[in-house]
Design an enzyme around this catalytic site. Structure first.
Site, PDB file in Angstrom:
ATOM      1  N   SER A 116       0.786  -1.033  -0.067  1.00 25.15           N
ATOM      2  CA  SER A 116       0.060  -0.293   0.013  1.00 25.15           C
ATOM      3  C   SER A 116       0.929   1.281   0.059  1.00 25.15           C
ATOM      4  CB  SER A 116      -0.992  -0.057   1.135  1.00 25.15           C
ATOM      5  OG  SER A 116      -1.906   0.850   1.090  1.00 25.15           O
TER       6      SER A 116
ATOM      7  N   ASP B 279     -10.247  -5.357  -3.036  1.00 25.71           N
ATOM      8  CA  ASP B 279      -9.580  -4.507  -2.003  1.00 25.71           C
ATOM      9  C   ASP B 279     -10.528  -3.359  -2.176  1.00 25.71           C
ATOM     10  OD1 ASP B 279      -7.955  -2.368  -1.245  1.00 25.71           O
ATOM     11  OD2 ASP B 279      -6.156  -3.441  -1.972  1.00 25.71           O
TER      12      ASP B 279
ATOM     13  N   HIS C 214      -7.469  -5.865   1.138  1.00 28.47           N
ATOM     14  CA  HIS C 214      -6.272  -5.110   1.268  1.00 28.47           C
ATOM     15  C   HIS C 214      -5.344  -5.658   2.634  1.00 28.47           C
ATOM     16  CE1 HIS C 214      -4.042  -1.479   0.177  1.00 28.47           C
ATOM     17  NE2 HIS C 214      -3.994  -1.138   1.488  1.00 28.47           N
TER      18      HIS C 214
END
Lengths: 281, 281
Positions: free
Chosen positions: B148, B224, B257
């Site tokens: 991320s 996600d 995620h």
């Protein structure tokens, strides 16, 4: 049953669920990993019982079991270690080894714990029925493992419920709670001072009294700070040897009591369980 | 440097360390895993940069990298994501995507962040020197990965520091911070509104401006929740295609995620890094 979390992981699904438990009279939370599988197949179930201060979350986040469960086709269920909630009595001293997070896998009979602290019934009876109903679990193929207090739970449940579990293993288990401070404090508080009752929740005593499993696997780190005072695997080794109970006890050099230890040997244990779960009965 | 934790794991050693950083003017904490190895050998180093809200602890506990690092002979270093401490300014609104846990791998130039938020210098210069001094690290064989916001850090560092990293990969990275809310908010706050400066911290812009790596691996879950608004891997795929930059972008069905996603593909990534780190130069 409410699904609180659901994540795809290693091709299967990791869930965290909550349900109203009739055993404990509280909501209970557990996690379950279901590996990738063909529609309609039912899969063997490994129970993982956690140690003092833990909930389902510790092994779920740190146990590193999903890769092996996915490869071997095993469901893994991780229950909580005590009832939880505002109505549930905790140790008045707030110690980590009694009350919340420290149910010791017994049905308490003493006030104020008797009403909610019924972890034996919850894990032996209520939760398996829920798992069978909600998941593609083959309840004819179950095994059980645990860490520390959860190793105590796994060993005592496997030794007492003859035929229920095809395999049992433990990481740094409490094997002789009647002889160590953690167990003595918990048993006195939850079930009173009848030492005959204690023997039903003590792996060493159960083996002495004739309970048997085909074999047992235990890993224990030699840098575990609880080894000498609380764990004493040598007491279990001696009891098994006297009784002719097969035991593989591996002392792992340098390892401590943490999930860094548990995760290192998790795949070993799951392979050992799979060998006993995945063949024909 | 103080060693806060040290655990044997998968035959190697997982440490958590704290040191006084001259870059940030604060104490900084990081984790490092050193796999089992022969005395005197120096080992390749993989840098893992974490995402918003994380510290070193998230990947250390949930990343499931130790088995692969032990098998492949890789050191893995996991820095924090921002300076910490009572003197360190946080976002006045207390949002999760700015301030503490959200350093965005830049050297801030704007008040009040400029004094402490110098994560680029910390990770590019200061921490590598410490790792080389304290661990059996071969600094000629480094690679970098991240998740991320940390994927953004890994991509921008690899693309800008030509020759430093032999491999780069990312899990659900922020690839175009200049074009998404997370990045725009952070860049405006930390380095002001000069868009030319932003391009130096934006993987899409860096590729457009001629930066190159031999190849790049990205895994992205299609479930996600940040995919459409913040991550936009299609922007990076298009920039790489236009520029002739090799890219392997894998869209993983069903994955979100979380670290359930990261841990699933961690061994894949480490094998990909090892292929590029462990051969002769």
């Amino acid at each position: 049953m409410d699904i609180l979390e659901s994540h795809v992981a290693f091709g299967g699904r990791q869930e965290v669920c909550r349900h109203a438990s009739s055993s404990t009279g509280t909501d209970m939370t557990f996690s379950v990993y279901v590996p990738p599988h063909e529609e309609g197949v039912r899969l063997p179930v490994v129970w993982y019982l956690s140690g003092l201060t833990c909930s389902h979350a510790n092994v779920t986040e740190k146990g590193e079991y999903r890769r092996a469960c996915a490869e071997l086709g095993l469901i893994l269920v991780a229950p909580d270690t005590s009832p939880r909630g505002n109505d549930v009595p905790d140790d008045p001293q707030g110690s980590y080894d009694l009350g919340l997070g420290a149910g010791f896998y017994v049905d308490a009979t003493r006030s104020p714990y008797a009403q909610h602290y019924r972890m034996w019934s919850y894990i032996a009876d209520e939760l398996p029925a829920l798992i069978e109903r909600e998941y593609p679990a083959d309840m004819q193929r179950q095994s059980i493992m645990g860490h520390s207090m959860g190793g105590h739970g796994a060993l005592t449940m496997a030794l007492r419920m003859t035929g229920r579990f095809r395999a049992v293993s433990a990481f740094s288990p409490i094997v002789a709670p009647s002889q160590v401070p953690w167990g003595q404090k918990a048993f006195e508080t939850y079930i009173g001072d009848d030492r005959e009752l204690w023997r039903r929740h003590d792996a060493v005593a159960l083996v002495e009294d004739g309970a048997r499993m085909p074999d047992i696997l235990i890993d224990q780190g030699d840098a575990d700070s609880f080894l000498a005072e609380q764990l004493k695997p040598e007491l279990f080794a001696a009891a098994c040897q006297r009784a002719g109970q097969p035991l593989t006890l591996r002392i792992q050099p340098g390892y401590d009591h943490s999930y860094y230890f548990v995760s290192t040997f998790m795949a070993d244990h799951l392979n050992w369980h799979a060998d006993r779960l995945c063949d024909a009965p």
